[in-house]
Design an enzyme around this catalytic site. Structure first.
Site, mmCIF file in Angstrom:
data_model
loop_
_atom_site.group_PDB
_atom_site.id
_atom_site.type_symbol
_atom_site.label_atom_id
_atom_site.label_comp_id
_atom_site.label_asym_id
_atom_site.label_seq_id
_atom_site.Cartn_x
_atom_site.Cartn_y
_atom_site.Cartn_z
ATOM 1 N N TYR A 189 0.833 -1.208 0.000
ATOM 2 C CA TYR A 189 0.000 0.000 0.000
ATOM 3 C C TYR A 189 0.871 1.262 0.000
ATOM 4 C CZ TYR A 189 -3.874 3.166 0.991
ATOM 5 O OH TYR A 189 -4.800 4.183 0.912
ATOM 6 N N SER A 228 -6.573 0.766 -4.584
ATOM 7 C CA SER A 228 -6.712 2.195 -4.327
ATOM 8 C C SER A 228 -5.351 2.888 -4.459
ATOM 9 C CB SER A 228 -7.345 2.411 -2.947
ATOM 10 O OG SER A 228 -7.765 3.736 -2.789
ATOM 11 N N ASP A 251 -17.758 4.059 -8.418
ATOM 12 C CA ASP A 251 -16.716 4.385 -7.446
ATOM 13 C C ASP A 251 -16.608 5.905 -7.310
ATOM 14 O OD1 ASP A 251 -14.441 4.704 -5.910
ATOM 15 O OD2 ASP A 251 -13.333 3.097 -6.904
ATOM 16 N N HIS A 306 -16.125 1.669 -4.477
ATOM 17 C CA HIS A 306 -14.697 1.499 -4.229
ATOM 18 C C HIS A 306 -14.375 0.167 -3.577
ATOM 19 C CE1 HIS A 306 -10.699 3.127 -4.192
ATOM 20 N NE2 HIS A 306 -10.560 2.976 -2.888
#
Length: 420
Positions: free
Chosen positions: A194, A274, A357, A392
């Protein structure tokens, strides 16, 4: 009341999180003059900053949560990307560490000051965990609830390794697999990360990852700069003009897995969601030769226009803004959409998004998929999966999650040549 309000905090110079109060004494968790976090007290009768008092001082671990239970402070820290929990007296004196079941992630420890007990949940990459009851005074932990499962977590193993990034920074990574794994250099491996917004990538159980390991796969999670694993400095080292550090950390993780005999390029899949989708996309365009499969999931992929879409303006604190000349140059240098090179042979890639989203606008994925298909010179599939009536990812019903995970795993299995 008749006395009116007392102003305690009026400057936006640090993070302040209210913990609890004892009469007129209020306690806050803050990173003021303490990048790793500490606990301070503010007296309503003398609320001026010069009268604030440090109660629990800063340590070498990142402080993430504090509660007051049983007339004690219970502080949850991140140590090398896993949880540690410490108990302090009301005067800030260290009492003990709470013994946890292993390397994992804890949530909970809520309660009232006079409560004799509290509850917390512990999980790891290979164990969905249980809810535990903790007796604060006696320092005793007992299992309160544990799910009944049709598999044995003892059949799997998680190790934590450390590797050097491009600039020599020491980066941690969890590597999980079924026991008995042979390091033959060809194990199908799923690497994810991430690296953003001060969010630590903690151990987390996933049925999808368990299924992957049941098929003989290796699951690796790299703890990259930009996250919250080591406090404010670690976070800021992966933001704005230094965002490239995050991608360098991830590329180094992939290289380490190959160099240490876990896998090779044809058997390595990378993925991120994301901000992690940006990670996967940027690493794809920077090193298309390094991976066997890439999955940018609901990713931020057009870094020159992200702040024009929905809530993108709120990400300027991590990414920077095109309105700043230096930040514009940094964004352009790594923006996945703008760094696709015509005539390049890209690895098999599945780009995913949801048509509703409103967090990461689906145009990011639409544009990147179209541009990549146009630039791609090889025969490997470059596809986009658009989930309808979906956003999302938060709050998706189980049926949609099963469909999504099935499609993603099927794409990986097919293109890495995994034998099920």
């Amino acid at each position: 009341g008749e006395g009116g309000f007392t102003e305690l905090l009026y400057e936006f110079d640090a993070i302040y999180t209210f913990v609890d109060n004892e009469g007129d004494t209020f306690y806050f968790m803050t990173d003021l003059d303490a990048p790793m976090g500490r606990v301070i007290s503010v007296d309503l009768n003398a609320p001026e900053r010069e009268n604030w008092r440090e109660v629990v001082g800063e340590t070498s671990d990142s402080l993430r949560a504090v509660s007051m239970v049983g007339d004690m402070f219970i502080a949850t820290y991140v140590h090398d990307a896993y949880s540690r929990v410490k108990v302090y007296a009301m005067d800030g004196g260290y009492v003990r560490d709470v013994k946890l079941p292993g390397l994992g992630n804890v949530m909970g420890f809520e309660g009232e000051q006079g409560d004799p007990e509290t509850f917390y949940m512990f999980m790891s990459h290979i164990d969905p965990g249980a809810v535990y009851r903790y007796d604060v005074e006696a320092d005793e932990t007992k299992v309160f609830r544990r799910p009944k499962l049709q598999y044995d977590s003892e059949d799997y193993s998680t190790e934590q390794v450390f590797y050097a990034s491009k600039d020599g920074t020491r980066v941690p990574m969890f590597v999980s697999y079924r026991k008995g794994l042979e390091r033959n250099g060809k194990n199908p491996t799923y690497l994810t990360g991430y690296g953003g917004f001060n969010i630590p990538s903690m151990p987390r159980f996933s049925v999808r990852n368990l299924l992957w390991m049941e098929m003989g796969g290796v699951y690796a999670q790299a703890n990259l700069r930009g996250g919250g694993e080591y406090g404010k400095e670690w976070h800021e080292a992966g933001t704005k003009l230094r965002k490239q550090n995050v991608f360098d950390d991830f590329i180094a993780a992939a290289e380490w897995l190959i160099e240490n005999g876990y896998t090779d390029t044809p058997h390595l899949a990378i993925s991120g969601r994301s901000n992690g989708g940006l990670l996967a996309g940027a690493c794809l365009v920077q090193r298309p030769d390094l991976y066997g499969v890439v999955l940018p999931i609901v990713g931020v992929l057009d870094m020159l226009r992200f702040e024009k879409f929905t809530v993108g303006r709120g990400w300027v604190s991590d990414y920077g803004s095109v309105d700043d000349p230096d930040e514009f140059s940094a964004l352009l240098a790594y923006s996945p959409y703008h760094n696709l090179v015509p005539g390049t042979e890209y690895p098999p890639t599945l780009i995913t998004t949801g048509d509703h989203d409103d967090r990461v606008f689906p145009a990011h994925s639409f544009k990147f998929a179209a541009a990549m298909q146009a630039a791609h010179a090889g025969g490997a599939p470059v596809l986009i999966r658009i989930d309808t009536k979906a956003g999302h990812g938060g709050g998706k019903p189980s049926a949609k999650l099963i469909e999504e995970y099935t499609d993603e795993l099927a794409f990986i299995v097919e293109n890495l040549g995994v034998e099920c």
